[in-house]
Design a protein around this motif. Structure first.
Motif, PDB file in Angstrom:
ATOM      1  N   PHE A 204       0.872  -1.088   0.127  1.00 24.50           N
ATOM      2  CA  PHE A 204       0.082   0.061  -0.038  1.00 24.50           C
ATOM      3  C   PHE A 204       0.708   1.075   0.086  1.00 24.50           C
ATOM      4  O   PHE A 204       0.278   2.380  -0.487  1.00 24.50           O
ATOM      5  N   THR A 205       1.987   1.063   0.410  1.00 28.67           N
ATOM      6  CA  THR A 205       2.848   2.431   0.430  1.00 28.67           C
ATOM      7  C   THR A 205       3.756   2.458  -0.705  1.00 28.67           C
ATOM      8  O   THR A 205       4.697   3.264  -0.896  1.00 28.67           O
ATOM      9  N   ASP A 206       3.742   1.444  -1.595  1.00 31.12           N
ATOM     10  CA  ASP A 206       4.968   1.313  -2.925  1.00 31.12           C
ATOM     11  C   ASP A 206       6.072   1.426  -2.239  1.00 31.12           C
ATOM     12  O   ASP A 206       6.839   2.216  -2.521  1.00 31.12           O
ATOM     13  N   GLY A 207       6.518   0.528  -1.315  1.00 34.91           N
ATOM     14  CA  GLY A 207       7.931   0.583  -1.030  1.00 34.91           C
ATOM     15  C   GLY A 207       8.156   1.284   0.427  1.00 34.91           C
ATOM     16  O   GLY A 207       7.026   1.209   1.388  1.00 34.91           O
ATOM     17  N   ASP A 208       9.091   2.148   0.632  1.00 36.79           N
ATOM     18  CA  ASP A 208       9.241   2.660   1.817  1.00 36.79           C
ATOM     19  C   ASP A 208       8.701   3.895   1.714  1.00 36.79           C
ATOM     20  O   ASP A 208       8.310   4.856   0.921  1.00 36.79           O
ATOM     21  N   LEU A 209       8.306   4.287   3.074  1.00 36.44           N
ATOM     22  CA  LEU A 209       7.406   5.562   3.234  1.00 36.44           C
ATOM     23  C   LEU A 209       8.283   6.918   3.228  1.00 36.44           C
ATOM     24  O   LEU A 209       7.842   7.861   3.045  1.00 36.44           O
ATOM     25  N   GLY A1159       2.045  15.245   3.679  1.00 39.28           N
ATOM     26  CA  GLY A1159       1.768  15.395   2.210  1.00 39.28           C
ATOM     27  C   GLY A1159       1.530  14.042   1.461  1.00 39.28           C
ATOM     28  O   GLY A1159       1.475  14.362   0.325  1.00 39.28           O
ATOM     29  N   GLN A1160       1.347  13.040   2.091  1.00 37.46           N
ATOM     30  CA  GLN A1160       1.298  11.721   1.107  1.00 37.46           C
ATOM     31  C   GLN A1160      -0.127  11.352   1.385  1.00 37.46           C
ATOM     32  O   GLN A1160      -0.623  10.387   1.760  1.00 37.46           O
ATOM     33  N   LEU A1161      -0.998  12.135   0.350  1.00 39.52           N
ATOM     34  CA  LEU A1161      -2.371  11.918   0.402  1.00 39.52           C
ATOM     35  C   LEU A1161      -2.910  10.629  -0.331  1.00 39.52           C
ATOM     36  O   LEU A1161      -3.807  10.017   0.569  1.00 39.52           O
ATOM     37  N   SER A1162      -2.282  10.270  -1.208  1.00 43.24           N
ATOM     38  CA  SER A1162      -2.909   9.081  -1.929  1.00 43.24           C
ATOM     39  C   SER A1162      -2.540   7.723  -0.915  1.00 43.24           C
ATOM     40  O   SER A1162      -3.190   6.855  -0.839  1.00 43.24           O
ATOM     41  N   THR A1163      -1.239   7.992  -0.287  1.00 43.89           N
ATOM     42  CA  THR A1163      -0.916   6.801   0.646  1.00 43.89           C
ATOM     43  C   THR A1163      -1.860   6.785   1.640  1.00 43.89           C
ATOM     44  O   THR A1163      -2.425   5.761   2.199  1.00 43.89           O
ATOM     45  N   ALA A1164      -1.995   7.826   2.220  1.00 46.18           N
ATOM     46  CA  ALA A1164      -3.144   8.190   3.310  1.00 46.18           C
ATOM     47  C   ALA A1164      -4.261   7.323   3.181  1.00 46.18           C
ATOM     48  O   ALA A1164      -4.724   6.601   3.807  1.00 46.18           O
TER      49      ALA A1164
END
Length: 1374
Positions: A204-209, A1159-1164
């Motif tokens: 869900f986070t495409d690898g590391d955050l 600011g990582q909206l899509s990940t949230a």
């Protein structure tokens, strides 16, 4: 006992952030306080650490100066110790063959071996296993600590030198290469092997955050994010798919490096080849289809000339001799070289927490179909049972008992010693649990020879790998009077609880056995370590304390009495006398079943601790005994399957604490009356000091709120105790734990369980005028003691006699009165459970301090309050009768699900015992069809006939335990199964289920089939294929035998604790709750270090630690750090608790918040959708926590301008909040406001106004006109009205003037990220109090001033009283 792993974090998920603003409660009042300190093995200084919790004012630096308070110096020592641990690291240079030298940061505490581990993990050196490290030509000893090596310092140059192989080293090398090749392959996690488990966060986070989410901004515009959730996640969706539970991780598409790597059939090398240095032969097929045979020799690996059928060990030409197998394979297979490099790159990029082993195995109840690949290591493990080189330990099998006991004997005087000891204990325990689980499975699968093969199957016992295994059946009618097989099934878990309790008290010189209870394929297996010498002699000869026949013959032993006496206070066990067969009285300090055996190693062992805790009279009908009215009113006593029902330790603790408060109140009241009388008589006489202290206590204790109450009271009543030498730090801490969670949470002063000797020689009190010198106050205490059932007349001390009501136990004549007292105490405790603990659980559920989400968290909530699961029926009836039942619907539904699945598990257990191995998958799928499928006539598929032998041999006595050969299981029908479930519910839980089929259950109680499937699979250890099951089809059954992939064991074991780390963690929590974030943060960081030191990197408690740290980072404004810590917490929770455990869901929600703030909206959004999917599966949509989740999702969607979607979630949150918090709650007001804001953004002002008005009304009624919330709301209403009027004007203008109207531009604003974040913080309970630096300083000064006032007041009092109690700190309520 508290050691159920999950108890600890209990306090954390719902501890709303810093809670500073919301409730100034004292640190302990949340559950954490309760569970935390219960661990009574608080050694040496830890009592001081506990007291520190109460230390509202100063941070640690000042702590050291304020020596006046008793614990100052202890704390000081504490700091010195901490410094020892944080020895500064240094850097060394390492040169490995064929690579550039690189720097490595090391710490002096590390062993050389740890550098080996690092090198075996690094991308460029991972293929080496057989090497030594050399410093200036000297080989370093693997087990030496770095600080003990001469000449090793900052900048030293270490050389990696290849060493010659031995057979063992060659095997380790091949195993390591296999692990590297399989490092991204999840099959070990699905198969539940080697402590691997699943984690899906990276999907869900495409690898590391770290910064991935940030890069997606183009210019200043946010890129369009696709925010539409999948259909099944939307509010109101009825479908609950199973497949998304395990999304496909693109990393797992395996990079094939080799087709086959296996041991060759030519092993072992013949003698003449051994003398050429051949160690073993390997057979390999490369991706290019090249078949090669390889020799592992002392010098390395080379190609030989053998083929599958001809043996020719001579080196091939060229032989490619290489020290590492990887170097050899890279030369002969280009594909290997390319893919292996790519694979290692990927492996190193993964988060370490995705690949570190967990301390105990976690099993997954679903798995995809995995292709079974050839794997030499797995094949070899299966045959050799891997005993020889299991742990790289010289010699053959491990002597588990010796290891378990030696670790207990390690020194524990200071912090480094204790850490070393706890680490050793923890490691051995987790290894033992793993070995015991493997052994138990081998026993049931029939792979272990019994030590009494002549007996029938149920009576057989086994020894494997130095562990003793017995089956949970009533052998030789041992438990005949106690309930036969049912008692034999319950005894092992009771015994385990006893082992846990004695282990936690940790008395030097008293030893318990390593114990693990494994349920597998319907059998219960107890695994125990073996007492040295016990197998050579009869049990009758070896037992020198206790009874082997339930009390007919009893023995005692002075050494055992002395050792058990030390456990009697923390475990509340009363020392008592029983009669033996000669009618002579024998002293015991435990139940009669508890046996003492001195092993050949001279250690004092106790075993059979199944009655450590007193019996539960609600489930133990005794003729001629009346229970108290509270119990009778609820229909107790009730018959139970067995007579081993005990009260839980948590209940005993809560009961004693309840009695202590009662004792304080009574004594204080009587003293007040006395004083009133006295004052009227002797107005002029100067009062003695005694009266002074006493009077303080009265004024304080009467209102019961003042903080001094218990402090002064303790000074007056318990002075004999504290001035006595028997007060050890353990008592202080142990009892502090009890007082902590009560309404009187401001009293860590309990020296409660007074003293051993009822009469105290006056001389012991020195010359101090103890208040008890005054005959009047002595009488007061005497009366109070009598009233609360204390076993001692001069101080409060409640203990239980565990032998009361044990059949076959007889007591001496002279103790009749005492026995009566004990019987009454037991009746009171049983009544306390029904009349106090169950209602308090329901109250906690009503005000949402307890938020169970599934069966496991519900059971945990019961256990924390000391309620056994056998009371489940009662709890449900209690909820059913509540007027507020609609607000408890989620609890009721979870309870019913738990009740049904537990009854089903009981039936499944016996069902499985009659199934032979070849029919296992057919039988399990048939059972699940009967349980969950709507298909009315589920027919079992018997295994194909050609495999069933025609000639059934008549006599098969020595069948393996799991080898039933009947086909009775096939005749089970859904109708019959549900009838059995209902009758089981009635007979075991005394609860009437009103349903005769799964569809009726779903209809009547609002259950979900997918939830039922998850609960039964987890409880029974079933693993099913992950695909969509059609439960509701009436034409074909849901499951086929292909859908059942595995049966796993369900394992119960002891969880050793890291006590020091835990105190730091608690002190940190306390500091945080008092608003000292920085100090709290430091303490929690320290706790994290200590936890890592003891548990390694993965553990539930570390997870709680990381979660709290992340929250603190976030509050203190360090968002990236918060993100990094929370990411670790999520990964750890997935790995240690399971991918859909309620805690994991909570962690996902926290992580989403921090992602949004970064600011990582899509990940949230992805994380929130994942959390919602998991929650739907675990407990369905109708749950108070769902409202929080939906508010979060709605707000984030509002932020990215998806207004219609946002409304769906927010309106759902509003309706759930209204249902569970009542329509007038502030939460509902907030929900209305959030909905109004979205309508405003859509320019639908009428709807916005409507919702905001609702919110305004609630605020006005709840907090009044003047409150800022009400004002905010009314301002917003005005603004909305203006906007609505402006809009209307514009519309009218358009109607009137047609197209040439002059339109005023309307302001439609998209919400700013800051405003969305502010709302997110509010709903997640994070409140930032805008304080200037100056305000903070003032606040601190004020707190300190109060603290000093108190301290100085206290010091004077103490000097007058001539005693210095350890526990005289009181948290200040600010």
């Amino acid at each position: 006992m508290v050691s159920k792993t999950d108890d600890i974090p209990a306090s954390v998920p719902n501890c709303t952030a810093v809670d500073v603003a919301e409730d100034g409660e004292t640190p302990e009042s949340k559950e954490s306080g309760k569970t935390a300190l219960k661990d009574p093995c608080l050694c040496g200084h830890s009592a001081a650490a506990v007291v520190m919790n109460g230390d509202a004012g100063h941070d640690q630096a000042e702590e050291a100066e304020s020596k006046q308070d008793g614990s100052g110096d202890a704390d000081d020592a504490n700091e010195q110790e901490v410094i020892v641990i944080q020895d500064t690291g240094f850097t060394v240079k390492i040169q490995a063959p064929g690579t550039e030298p690189f720097d490595l940061q090391v710490s002096p505490q590390e062993m050389v071996q740890e550098i080996h581990q690092v090198l075996m993990d690094r991308e460029d050196t991972c293929h080496r296993t057989c090497f030594s490290l050399q410093l200036d030509g000297n080989v370093l000893d693997n087990f030496a600590e770095l600080k003990s090596i001469e000449g090793l310092q900052e900048g030293s140059f270490l050389k990696v030198v290849e060493e010659p192989y031995t057979v063992r080293e060659a095997r380790i090398h091949v195993r390591h290469i296999r692990d590297l090749l399989k490092s991204l392959d999840p099959s070990d996690a699905y198969n539940g092997v080697d402590c691997n488990s699943l984690s899906f966060l990276s999907v869900f986070t495409d690898g590391d955050l770290g910064d991935s989410g940030k890069r997606k901004k183009k210019g200043s515009e946010l890129e369009q994010i696709d925010c539409t959730p999948p259909e099944h996640i939307l509010p109101g969706s009825k479908e609950r798919p199973l497949v998304p539970l395990q999304p496909q991780n693109k990393d797992w598409k395996p990079l094939q490096c080799l087709k086959v790597l296996t041991m060759s059939g030519w092993n072992p090398p013949p003698g003449n080849r051994k003398m050429h240095g051949d160690l073993m032969y390997l057979f390999i097929v490369t991706v290019e289809e090249r078949h090669v045979s390889i020799t592992a020799s002392t010098r390395g690996f080379y190609l030989n000339q053998s083929t599958t059928y001809t043996f020719n060990p001579k080196p091939a030409n060229p032989s490619f001799l290489s020290h590492s197998l990887v170097e050899l394979l890279s030369q002969i297979s280009p594909a290997f070289k390319k893919n292996f490099t790519a694979l290692q790159k990927k492996r190193v990029q993964r988060h370490p927490f995705e690949r570190i082993a967990t301390p105990f195995q976690v099993y997954s109840w679903t798995a995809p179909q995995i292709d079974h690949a050839m794997d030499c290591v797995r094949a070899e493990d299966a045959y050799t049972s891997r005993l020889g080189y299991e742990e790289h330990i010289p010699g053959q099998t491990r002597d588990w008992n010796e290891e378990l006991q030696t670790t207990r004997e390690l020194a524990r005087k200071n912090l480094p010693e204790r850490l070393l000891r706890e680490r050793a204990i923890f490691k051995v325990h987790s290894d033992f649990a793993a070995a015991a689980t493997r052994g138990a499975m081998a026993v049931i699968d029939g792979n272990v020879m019994a030590i009494n093969p002549g007996e029938e199957t149920r009576m057989q016992m086994f020894i494997w790998n130095n562990i003793f295994f017995s089956l949970g059946f009533d052998v030789r009618d041992h438990y005949k009077e106690l309930g036969g097989d049912a008692a034999a099934h319950a005894a092992p878990t009771n015994d385990l609880n006893g082992v846990r309790a004695y282990g936690a008290v940790d008395v030097e010189g008293l030893y318990t056995l390593g114990t693990v209870v494994v349920d597998y394929r319907g059998y219960r297996v107890t695994a125990q370590s073996i007492i040295p010498g016990i197998l050579e002699r009869e049990q009758e000869q070896s037992v020198i304390y206790g009874s082997i026949d339930f009390g007919k013959t009893v023995m005692s032993h002075p050494k055992y009495l002395e050792l058990l006496e030390k456990t009697s206070r923390p475990l509340k066990v009363q020392r008592h006398a029983v009669l033996n067969e000669k009618d002579a009285a024998v002293e015991l300090c435990s139940s009669v079943e508890c046996k003492g055996i001195i092993g050949n190693d001279g250690r004092h062992y106790i075993l059979d601790l199944l009655r450590t805790f007193p019996p539960d009279l609600n489930f133990l009908p005794v003729e001629g005994e009346e229970l108290s009215p509270e119990s009778q009113k609820q229909g107790f006593p009730r018959p139970h399957r067995h007579r081993l029902a005990c009260l839980r330790q948590e209940l005993i603790e809560a009961f004693v604490e309840h009695r202590y408060l009662l004792f304080m109140k009574m004594a204080a009241l009587q003293l007040m009356q006395q004083k009133a009388n006295k004052e009227s008589k002797t107005a002029a006489l100067p009062e003695s000091i005694t009266a002074e202290t006493v009077s303080d206590s009265e004024q304080a204790a009467a209102p019961k709120t003042s903080e001094n109450a218990s402090e002064a009271a303790t000074l007056s009543f318990d002075s004999p105790t504290s001035s006595e030498s028997t007060l050890t730090p353990e008592d202080a801490a142990d009892s502090a734990s009890e007082a902590s969670a009560t309404e009187n949470s401001a009293s860590p002063t309990v020296t409660t369980n007074g003293t051993h000797e009822p009469t105290i020689p006056e001389s012991q009190n020195g010359d101090c005028d103890s208040p008890l010198e005054d005959p009047k106050s002595r009488e007061v205490v005497l009366n109070a003691c009598k009233a609360v059932g204390s076993i001692c007349n001069t101080s409060f001390d409640i203990r239980f006699n565990p032998d009361i009501f044990s059949p076959g136990v007889r007591f001496p004549e002279d103790s009749v009165e005492d026995i009566q007292k004990q019987k009454q105490l037991l009746k009171d405790a049983a009544a306390f459970l029904v009349s106090c603990q169950i209602p308090s659980l329901i109250k906690d559920c009503l005000d949402h301090t307890a938020l169970p989400m599934d069966g496991a968290t519900f059971t945990e909530a019961l256990h924390q309050r000391g309620i056994n699961v056998r009371y489940l029926g009662n709890v449900l009836e209690f909820v059913d009768k509540m007027p507020a039942k609609p607000q408890l619907e989620h609890v009721y539904r979870i309870g019913i699900t738990e009740l049904i699945t537990r009854c089903t598990k009981h039936i499944f257990k016996t069902y499985l015992q009659g199934v032979e191995l070849s029919a296992l998958s057919a039988a399990v799928s048939h059972f699940l069809n009967c349980f969950l499928s709507s298909f009315p006539d589920a027919v079992a598929h018997l295994p194909a006939d050609e495999l069933v032998s025609r000639k059934k041999n008549k006599k098969r006595r020595n069948r393996v335990p799991g080898g039933g050969d009947n086909t009775a299981w096939a005749s089970l029908t859904p109708n019959e199964l549900w009838k059995n479930i209902a009758s089981e519910a009635l007979s075991y839980y005394h609860f009437t289920l009103q349903c005769e089929s799964v569809d009726q259950a779903v209809e009547k109680y609002g259950l979900q089939k997918i939830t039922l499937l998850r609960e039964i699979s987890v409880k029974a250890g079933i693993q099913i294929l992950i695909k969509e099951y059609n439960f509701d089809s009436r034409h074909k059954p849901a499951f086929t035998e292909e859908d059942i992939l595995n049966i796993f064991p369900v394992v119960k074991h002891v969880n050793p604790k890291a006590s020091d780390a835990f105190h730091f963690f608690q002190s940190g929590q306390a500091k945080v709750q008092q608003g000292f974030l920085k100090e709290g943060c430091e303490l929690i960081n320290e706790a994290l270090n200590l936890f890592n030191n003891v548990y390694g990197a993965m553990h539930v408690e570390i997870c709680a630690c990381l979660r709290l740290l992340a929250r603190l980072n976030y509050i203190m404004g360090d968002h990236p750090e918060a993100l990094s810590n929370q990411q670790k917490a999520v990964l750890m929770s997935e790995r240690v608790l399971g991918i859909e455990h309620p805690n994991t869901i909570q962690e996902y929600m926290h992580l989403a918040l921090y992602c949004f703030a970064n600011g990582q909206l899509s990940t949230a959004l992805k994380l929130l959708y994942r959390a919602r999917y998991l929650m739907l599966m675990v407990c369905g949509e109708d749950h108070p926590e769902m409202a929080l989740l939906d508010s979060n999702i709605g707000l984030v969607l509002h932020g990215v301008m998806e207004y219609d979607l946002s409304l769906r979630f927010l309106e759902n949150a509003l309706s759930i909040n209204s249902k569970y918090h009542g329509p007038r709650s502030l939460k509902v007001a907030l929900s209305h406001h959030l909905v109004a804001r979205v309508y405003e953004s859509k320019a639908e002002f009428r709807s916005a106004l409507q919702h905001e008005k609702e919110g305004y009304t609630i605020y006005k009624n709840q907090v009044g006109e003047a409150h800022e919330k009400t004002k905010e709301s009314s301002d917003y209403l005005k603004y909305l009205t203006q906007q609505a009027v402006a809009l209307q004007r514009t519309m009218n203008e358009i109607y009137k003037n047609g197209s040439n109207a002059s339109i005023m531009p309307l302001k439609f604003t998209a919400p700013s990220m800051a405003s969305v974040l502010e709302q997110l913080n509010i709903i997640n309970g994070i409140i930032f109090i805008p304080l200037s630096q100056k305000d903070l300083e003032n606040l601190k000064a004020e707190v300190q001033r109060r603290q000093q006032l108190q301290d100085s007041g206290k010091v004077e009092e103490q000097q007058e009283d001539g005693q210095l109690a350890l526990d005289d700190k009181i948290p200040v309520d600010d």
